[in-house]
Structure formats: C-alpha cells, structure tokens
Design an enzyme around this catalytic site. Structure first.
Site, PDB file in Angstrom:
ATOM      1  CE  LYS A 152      89.452 -67.766  88.658  1.00 28.14           C
ATOM      2  NZ  LYS A 152      89.571 -68.405  87.341  1.00 28.14           N
ATOM      3  N   GLY A 177      90.524 -68.097  82.202  1.00 26.12           N
ATOM      4  CA  GLY A 177      89.635 -69.241  82.376  1.00 26.12           C
ATOM      5  C   GLY A 177      88.237 -68.904  81.918  1.00 26.12           C
ATOM      6  N   GLY A 178      87.313 -69.794  82.186  1.00 26.04           N
ATOM      7  CA  GLY A 178      85.944 -69.611  81.753  1.00 26.04           C
ATOM      8  C   GLY A 178      85.273 -68.406  82.381  1.00 26.04           C
ATOM      9  CG  PHE A 179      84.197 -68.570  85.868  1.00 28.85           C
ATOM     10  CD1 PHE A 179      82.814 -68.567  85.777  1.00 28.85           C
ATOM     11  CD2 PHE A 179      84.850 -69.763  86.097  1.00 28.85           C
ATOM     12  CE1 PHE A 179      82.099 -69.726  85.924  1.00 28.85           C
ATOM     13  CE2 PHE A 179      84.137 -70.942  86.249  1.00 28.85           C
ATOM     14  CZ  PHE A 179      82.760 -70.925  86.162  1.00 28.85           C
ATOM     15  CB  VAL A 230      93.921 -65.697  86.524  1.00 26.25           C
ATOM     16  CG1 VAL A 230      94.479 -65.820  87.927  1.00 26.25           C
ATOM     17  CG2 VAL A 230      92.620 -66.466  86.400  1.00 26.25           C
ATOM     18  CG  LEU A 265      99.120 -65.638  86.980  1.00 27.21           C
ATOM     19  CD1 LEU A 265      98.532 -65.953  88.328  1.00 27.21           C
ATOM     20  CD2 LEU A 265     100.548 -66.125  86.900  1.00 27.21           C
ATOM     21  N   GLY A 266      96.679 -66.304  83.071  1.00 32.42           N
ATOM     22  CA  GLY A 266      95.884 -67.140  82.171  1.00 32.42           C
ATOM     23  C   GLY A 266      94.477 -66.607  82.065  1.00 32.42           C
ATOM     24  CG  ASP A 271      84.664 -75.653  83.826  1.00 30.80           C
ATOM     25  OD1 ASP A 271      84.758 -76.607  83.029  1.00 30.80           O
ATOM     26  OD2 ASP A 271      85.092 -74.518  83.569  1.00 30.80           O
TER      27      ASP A 271
END
Ligand SMILES: *[C@@H]1O[C@H](CO)[C@@H](O)[C@H](O)[C@H]1NC(C)=O
Ligand SMILES: *[C@@H]1O[C@H](CO)[C@@H](O)[C@H](O)[C@H]1NC(C)=O
Ligand SMILES: *[C@@H]1O[C@H](CO)[C@@H](O)[C@H](O)[C@H]1NC(C)=O
Ligand SMILES: *[C@@H]1O[C@H](CO)[C@@H](O)[C@H](O)[C@H]1NC(C)=O
Ligand SMILES: *[C@@H]1O[C@H](CO)[C@@H](O)[C@H](O)[C@H]1NC(C)=O
Ligand SMILES: *[C@@H]1O[C@H](CO)[C@@H](O)[C@H](O)[C@H]1NC(C)=O
Ligand SMILES: *[C@@H]1O[C@H](CO)[C@@H](O)[C@H](O)[C@H]1NC(C)=O
Length: 838
Positions: free
Chosen positions: A523, A504-506, A509, A501-502, A617
C-alpha cells in the site's frame, strides 16, 4: 517380601477396582493403603484412568505427590503446604500413608511427616478418586471429610468449584474470590493487579458465590441470588469449536491466570493456552522482579534492568543497585527512562500522587528521602506517582506515554542502545547473541566479498539478477515483527508497481512477490506528513496486533517522502465484491461467519490489544477474505497515521470516512469514539444480510434509504423483505439476531450502541438481545436526494452537517461518557519534547 507386598497391593487394588467401579464412577482406596515414591508406576487411578494420584519424580531422588490428568501428564493438584503453592518434596524413601485411623500423611524417607490432611480419628472409612479428578476421604455415609477439590493448589479442572476463602497460589501470586463475586489476582497478597467481577451491577455480599470452568472452556460465576443462575465470565478462544479435549484453569508462576486446552484425542497432550486474564503480560505486577523492567521482543515479554547502575539477579528476580542508596548519601541522581512506567495499581498505598510537570516529578522524588522512583503519566492527566515501597515493577514500551525516574548512586549510566537483558526463561543473553551475530556477519561479509569478487571476475558484463534481494532469504517473513524494506526493494517486488489491486482511501495498493515467494499487498500511502520516527511508532502499534481476523502487516518502508505498508495478500479480495455484484455470492453460513469474524477483529482492536485502535473506516471494501472466506479487517490504524496532530480525539477534518458508513456524530463533527466503528459495523452487518448497500435508494425501498426502509419492514415483521434474495437457505434465528444486532449498532446515540465485545456475544447468542428502543434508530438525514462528496470537500461537509443533523443531536453528545480513544503516541510526543529539562 517387598515384592510380595507389592503384588498383594496390586491385587487388592485390582479387586476393589473391580468391585466398586460397577456402582460408582470412582475408584475406592481402602484403609490402610500406601503409595511409595520409589515404586514406579504405583498410583491410585480413577476408573477410566483419566486421573491418577501418584508421585511425580523431579530428579532421581526427589518426588512430589500429585494428581495428574493422564494423556499428557498435566499436573492438576499437588500436595503443598498452605501459603506458597510450592509442592512438598520428598526423597526416594518418601511415601503416602492412608492410615487405619483415617489420617492421610506424606512421610519423608527419614521419617518426619511433611504433609497431613488432619483427618485422623474423624471417621474416614475409605478414600476415592473419580473421573473428574477429585480425590476424597469419605466416611461411611460417603460424606467427604477432605478432598483435593476443596484444597486446590494452582489449578482448577472442569466442574471443580472455587469458592470464597480458597486460594490458588503460584510463587508470589495468588487468585482469590471475594464475597461480591470479584475474582482477583494479587502479588504478595498486597497488590491487586487484575480483577473480574461476576456482574458489575453487584455491589454487596452474595450468599455463596463460586465460579467454575465448564468442560467447553467457559468460565462461569454462580450464586443462588443471580437471577439467571450463572454469568459467563470468560471464554477460551476455542470454546464451541468442537474441541472436546480437556481444559483447565491455572494460576501460572508468571502471575497470569490462563485457561489451557488439550486437543481432544492427542495422546501427547498438546497443551495450549486459550485465554489469559492479563492480555499484556508486562502489566503483571512484579513480573520482572524488583526494579526489573518488562519489555517486548517479537511479542514475547522480556526482562531487563533500568540502567548500568543495576545488575540483574538470576531468574526473573529483578535488579539490584550496584551501589545501594544508603552507601552514597549526598551523591544520588535521577536516571530518566523514556516510555517507561512503574506499575501502579489502586490499592497500593505506599506512594503519593501529584499533578505536576516533568521537572517536578523528577526533583520531588530526588529530594524526598523515601522516594526511590517516580513515574509521570503523560496521558493528559499529568499524574506523577512517587514510589516509596522497596519493590517497584517497571514496563517499557515504545508507545507508553510515560516517563520514569529512578534514584541511583552517583551518575546515571544508561543502558547501551541494545536493550540489555537479564535472565529467566523469557530471554537469552543478548550479549551472546550480539557476539554471535557480529561474528556471523563478519564471516558472511567476508564470504560475500570473496564471492562477489569471483562473481565479478567470471561474469563481468553478463546479465545481473537476483543478487540484491538474495539476502532476504535468510529471514522468515512469518516471524511476527515487521520488516523494514527499502523503496527500491518494494519496486522490485511489485515489478515497478505494475499490478494494481485497487485504490483505497489512503492510497493505491499493488501486488508484490517477496523473494521467498510470499505474495503481498503493498500500500502506497498518500498525504502522510509525519516524520519517520512517528511513522515507525504507528507501524509498531499496527504490527503489535495479532488476531485471526486482522490483516497481518509484514513490513513497511519509510524513506524520504515514501511511506509504504506491506500486508499479507488475501486471494479472495474484499467483501464488497461478493455482496454487491450479482454473479458472486456467499452462502448464509459464510456470511454469518464473516459477520462474526469481523466483529471479533474489531473487538480486538477496541478492547483487547495493547494500544487500542479505532478503525474509523469500517466498510465492505476494508474487509478482506482469505481462501476459506475468513474475514480479515484491513486498514486499521491508518486513520491515526493520517492524523499526526490530533489531541484528545480524532476529528473529522483529519479522516476521510466513507459515505453511508459514517456515524451521525461524525457528520456533526463531534468527538469520534469506538462507537463510530460500531455504527459502521452495523451498516456492514445489514449489508451482509441484505446484499444491498445501506444507502441505496430505489422505488423498491419506497424512495427511502435501504437502512431506513429495512427498519420499517422489520417493525412490520417483514424480515424476509430484508434478506438477500440470492440466499437460498438461511438460519432464520441467526438472520433475526443479525438484523437486530445491526439495528442496535446503528442507533443514533453512541451510548445506545453496544460495545463490540457485546456485539460478538449477541451474535453468538451467548447473551440475549434486548428489544430495540422505541425512538427511530437511523437518524441520518432521510429523504436524501442530497448527493455529497465526502472526500474532496471536508469544509462543505461540516457546514452541511451543522445545518442539518448537528443541532438536534449535539446536546446529548456532551458528557456522554464514552471512553475516549487513548492517544498515547501524541502525549508521548509531548513528553519527549520536554526532555530538555533533564
Ligand atoms: C525430605 O528429605 C530430604 C532429604 O532426604 C530433604 O532434602 C527434603 O527437603 C525433605 N523434605 C521436606 C519436605 O522436609
Ligand atoms: C473419563 O470419564 C470422564 C467422566 O465420565 C469423561 O469425561 C472422560 O472423557 C473419560 N476419559 C476417558 C479417557 O475415557
Ligand atoms: C459445586 O457446588 C455446588 C453447589 O454448592 C454443588 O451442588 C456441587 O456438587 C459442587 N460440585 C463439586 C464437584 O463439588
Ligand atoms: C468488585 O469489582 C468492581 C468492579 O471491578 C468494583 O467496583 C467493586 O468495588 C469490587 N468489589 C470489591 C468488594 O472489591
Ligand atoms: C511481601 O509481603 C510481606 C508481608 O506483607 C512483606 O514482609 C514482604 O517484604 C513482601 N515481599 C516483597 C518482595 O515485598
Ligand atoms: C447483572 O445483574 C443485574 C441485576 O442483578 C441483572 O439485571 C443483569 O442481567 C446481570 N447481568 C448479567 C450479564 O448477568
Ligand atoms: C460482607 O461480608 C463481610 C464479611 O464477610 C462484612 O465485613 C461486610 O460488612 C459485608 N458487607 C455487606 C455489604 O454486607
């Protein structure tokens, strides 16, 4: 004869009703009149029947006198004798007599007067009950000599005044108002465990303070000396939502003060709490009784006893030692309870406070004859509270940074690992549940074994499917507590992490589908070094947050080096897609609601949930939208996850914020407080209005960063230049409010930025927005042709920040007095490492 009387009576009431309701909105009850407990359906009702004074049956032969609100039979007042709030109970011969001399008396069947308004021979000419629920005894000038509004029990209805000297009672709990406009909740009239002031700047006596609940669900404080005439003290969560149902404020017997709402037209009277004074029920002193320990299960408070040296007393009344301390002189020991505290509220005097270590906190209490328990708060203060009163109230929670000791006779016998419950309406017997669970499991296992046997027998070698995940169908994913998943299961749910899905910073996902068809976002966290226990504690914190504007955590996985979080899936994705791609757009109403929702979600994280969380964030990418564009903040609590070794503050070195949304103090490597989120939020708010990135630089913005340019345009009064051109219709007043709020949020000085709760109120227009201060707000380095990569090179960034922004701004950050983030988990960790001292 009896029948005749009743008929006469009914006729008289009907007649008078007819006569008087024309001129006033109250029903007149003439002298003398009588209500009988045994006569069902006999009541004195207000003109439109919304309120009635009547006998409410408890059993077939016991009744109490009450005023009820009719759809739903909400009891808003009951006849009670002072000091308890307990209703006076009469038998079936009981009656209420309004005598010719003006006395109003409740008489028990056998004759004695059990309750009396004391209005005999004072000129009462009639009684009345009106449509706001007030029952009064009036003289011939219609001056009230007694009224139910002036003698409340445990409930206030809208427009009922609550003034100094009045008390709402419920069991051991009471609510009162003092002359300085402070509302306080007290246990046993001694321990003040909650208070709310009209206005923090009032110190001194007001002339005649009072408060009331408005029909729309706002609790207001009033005094002639308050300039604006009133102050808003609290809001029910459904105020302003067009719910025109009945609302009321009640002092509940669990020690909490709540606003309840009934839905407008519901005849069944669906009553739901929409505000509670004490958000964390376990913080209510005495909630679990003497020596009882409050805890949560599935976000419901439950009560238990400290150890097996205690036995529960029925009905949330607490626990008592099996052997009293007096009965075992010379043979006492200290029971140690981790993550437990005994509640301490300031006015309590029967205790001593020391600053000592854990061993001394234990031994000092052991050696002191009067001490029965002690609590060491490991929040950095190192306070040790020695409890000497006979009543102590405990709270246990996985994330509480306290260790407590309780004096017991002989050896301390800890509770079995499964928390043993006691009593009351908040829990069921865990033992019974255990037995049932074990039996059911055994049967299931047997069945499964048999079934598997057959299955293997018949289908050996054929295509296997769905067996492993089948067991989850037994669970309800919507039930609150996060589930623990195995890595293998998550692999199955996400089809081998195939649908990304994408990122992110962590970490990345992936979309997944659980066996009950629920769509989730999985995630895969990267760079987490902390152990499983620590991780689970953080997960517990994240999952203890429940708010409409926060993404819900469904489950987690901590296996070997794998750390994954499973969230609800939100179909509309993140806000950035809608703001910064030309083809997608949101109308103004949606944008404003997203701004409000996001602010409410962050407010909850900062101010309202049990373990406060700084997001660190906030950016459009982390604001997700559901089908109807409700904003849901995601990725909260992760900053801490990435940062296991923090102490008092989170530091730059440990968090990767996002360029453009980082507060200046962050760039200067100064302590990070919740005001950093306010800054980031301000940037997002500006972007919601403008549809442009705050750090965008273009010829159109005179080569300045958009946020700086927008501010200068605002000063020129050129609001239209800031607003997104794609917006066809806007509510100009809301737009101006949003722009002003965003400029307040991005003030360079953290102190000048408002708290998130205030941001919500300013956006809502509940409070006025002050003029912006004169100095330039956005003091990030301007003229920024500088490109910097934040994520990859923390060291370079610090140097960069120090050489430019930091020197000018740092002095004012020292002692800025902003509440530092609570870092309970870490201190808890410190204390648990000291366990060896036991
Ligand atoms: C009224 O009488 C009943 C017994 O008839 C008794 O149980 C009850 O306690 C009495 N109420 C009061 C307030 O004394
Ligand atoms: C009764 O009257 C009161 C006051 O006028 C009003 O607020 C309330 O809605 C009415 N209730 C009903 C059931 O008509
Ligand atoms: C509440 O108090 C104010 C001021 O004392 C008074 O004007 C008003 O009538 C009171 N309301 C009721 C319902 O008694
Ligand atoms: C009222 O509350 C405020 C803040 O909660 C406190 O500072 C003040 O001392 C209180 N006043 C009284 C009279 O208790
Ligand atoms: C409540 O207060 C009273 C008087 O202040 C005291 O005698 C009583 O013991 C207290 N109750 C408890 C349970 O501590
Ligand atoms: C609190 O009181 C001060 C001074 O009396 C006033 O300036 C301020 O506006 C009040 N705050 C609110 C929220 O009413
Ligand atoms: C407030 O009133 C109380 C009693 O009503 C009195 O004892 C106290 O001195 C007063 N305080 C001030 C600051 O006037």
């Amino acid at each position: 004869m009896e029948y005749q009387n009743k008929k006469m009576f009914k006729f008289a009431i009907f007649f008078l009703h007819f006569l008087f309701t024309i001129s006033s909105s109250s029903t007149i009850i003439p002298l003398p009149s009588t209500l009988r407990a045994s006569a069902r359906n006999q009541s004195w009702s207000s003109p439109n029947s919304s309120f009635s004074l009547l006998f409410v049956p408890i059993t077939r032969s016991s009744f109490f006198l009450a005023i009820t609100y009719n759809p739903g039979n909400v009891i808003v007042w009951s006849a009670s004798n002072n000091g308890t709030g307990d209703a006076v109970v009469v038998d079936s011969g009981g009656m209420l007599n309004l005598l010719r001399n003006g006395a109003l008396r409740l008489v028990n069947g056998s004759g004695p007067i059990v309750w009396d308004t004391g209005t005999a021979n004072r000129g009462v000419s009639h009684a009345s009950i009106d449509d706001s629920g007030n029952f009064q005894l009036l003289n011939s000038d219609s001056f009230p000599l007694w009224s139910s509004f002036e003698n409340p029990t445990d409930t206030l209805v809208p427009s009922q005044n609550f003034t100094v000297g009045k008390i709402l009672h419920s069991g051991s709990y009471s609510l009162s108002l003092d002359r300085s406009g402070n509302l306080t909740l007290k246990w046993n009239d001694t321990v003040e465990y909650w208070s709310l002031g009209f206005n923090s700047s009032i110190n001194g006596n007001l002339s005649s303070p009072r408060f009331m609940l408005r029909p729309n669900g706002i609790l207001i404080g009033l005094d002639p000396s308050i300039p604006s005439g009133m102050v808003n003290m609290a809001f029910s969560t459904d105020y302003g939502e067009g719910n025109d149902g009945f609302r009321f404020l009640r002092m509940d017997d669990d020690g909490n003060l709540r606003i309840y709402s009934t839905s407008g037209n519901s005849v069944a009277g669906n009553v739901t709490p929409t505000w509670a004074a004490v958000t964390d029920q376990c913080q209510v002193f005495g909630f679990c009784g003497d020596t009882g320990i409050c805890n949560y299960r599935d976000s419901n408070p439950i009560c238990g006893c400290p150890s097996q040296n205690f036995e529960p007393i029925d009905g949330r009344k607490g626990c008592k030692r099996k052997v009293e301390l007096e009965d075992c002189p010379g043979d006492v020991s200290m029971l140690q309870l981790e993550h437990t505290k005994f509640l301490t509220y300031p006015p309590e005097v029967s205790e001593q406070t020391f600053i000592v270590g854990i061993a001394a906190c234990r031994s000092n209490c052991l050696q002191s004859g009067s001490c029965i328990a002690s609590t060491l708060v490991a929040d950095g203060s190192g306070f040790c509270y020695m409890k000497t009163p006979s009543f102590v109230s405990g709270y246990q929670g996985a994330v509480l940074p306290s260790t407590s000791f309780v004096k017991v006779c002989g050896q301390a016998v800890p509770n079995p690992p499964l928390y043993k419950d006691t009593s009351g309406k908040y829990d069921e017997s865990r033992l019974h549940v255990m037995v049932v669970v074990v039996v059911v499991l055994a049967i299931l296992l047997a069945l499964v074994a048999v079934a598997t046997g057959f299955w293997c027998w018949f289908y050996w070698g054929s295509e296997k499917s769905g067996y492993i995940s089948a067991k989850y169908e037994l669970f309800d994913y919507a039930s609150g507590a996060p589930m623990k998943f195995s890595y293998k299961e998550l692999q199955q749910f996400t089809k081998g992490f195939s649908e990304k899905l994408g990122k992110g910073g962590f970490g990345a996902v992936y979309k997944g589908i659980l066996t009950n068809r629920m769509a989730v976002a999985v995630k895969q966290l990267e760079g987490i070094e902390q152990g499983e226990k620590q991780f689970r504690m953080e997960v517990a914190t994240i999952s203890s947050t429940h708010h409409l504007n926060l993404v819900r955590l469904v489950g987690f996985c901590a296996e070997g080096r794998h750390r994954l979080l499973v969230y609800e899936f939100l179909r509309n994705g993140s806000l950035d897609k809608f703001l910064f791609t030309p083809e997608e757009s949101l109308n103004w109403e949606n944008r404003f609601n997203i701004a409000l929702g996001t602010a409410r979600g962050i407010t909850y994280l900062h101010e309202e949930c049990r373990d406060c969380i700084i997001h660190c964030d906030i950016k459009p990418e982390n604001i997700l939208l559901d089908e109807v564009h409700t904003a849901k903040v995601s990725d909260f609590g992760l900053a801490k996850l990435m940062n296991p070794k923090d102490h008092k503050y989170l530091t730059l070195a440990s968090i990767r914020g996002t360029r453009g949304y980082l507060a200046p103090e962050w760039l200067a490597n100064l302590p990070i407080t919740s005001k950093c989120d306010v800054y980031s939020y301000g940037m997002v708010l500006l972007e919601l209005v403008s549809g442009r990135r705050n750090f965008e630089v273009s010829p159109e913005t005179d080569g300045k960063k958009f946020s700086l340019w927008a501010y200068s345009e605002y000063e020129k009064g050129n609001i239209e230049a800031i607003v997104d051109k794609r917006l066809e219709q806007v509510n100009r007043e809301q737009v101006v409010r949003a722009i002003l709020v965003s400029f307040w949020c991005i003030q360079e000085q953290p102190l000048q930025r408002p708290m998130m709760g205030k941001v919500v109120q300013m956006l809502e227009g509940v409070i006025d927005i002050e003029r912006l201060p004169t100095p330039e707000p956005v003091a990030e380095v301007s003229g920024s042709s500088t490109t910097m990569t934040l994520n990859s090179n923390v060291g370079a960034l610090s140097t960069y920040a120090t050489s430019t922004t930091a020197p000018s701004s740092s002095p004012s950050f020292i002692n800025m007095g902003i509440s530092p983030p609570r870092s309970e988990k870490d201190t808890a960790k410190e204390s648990s490492s000291l366990l060896g001292l036991k």
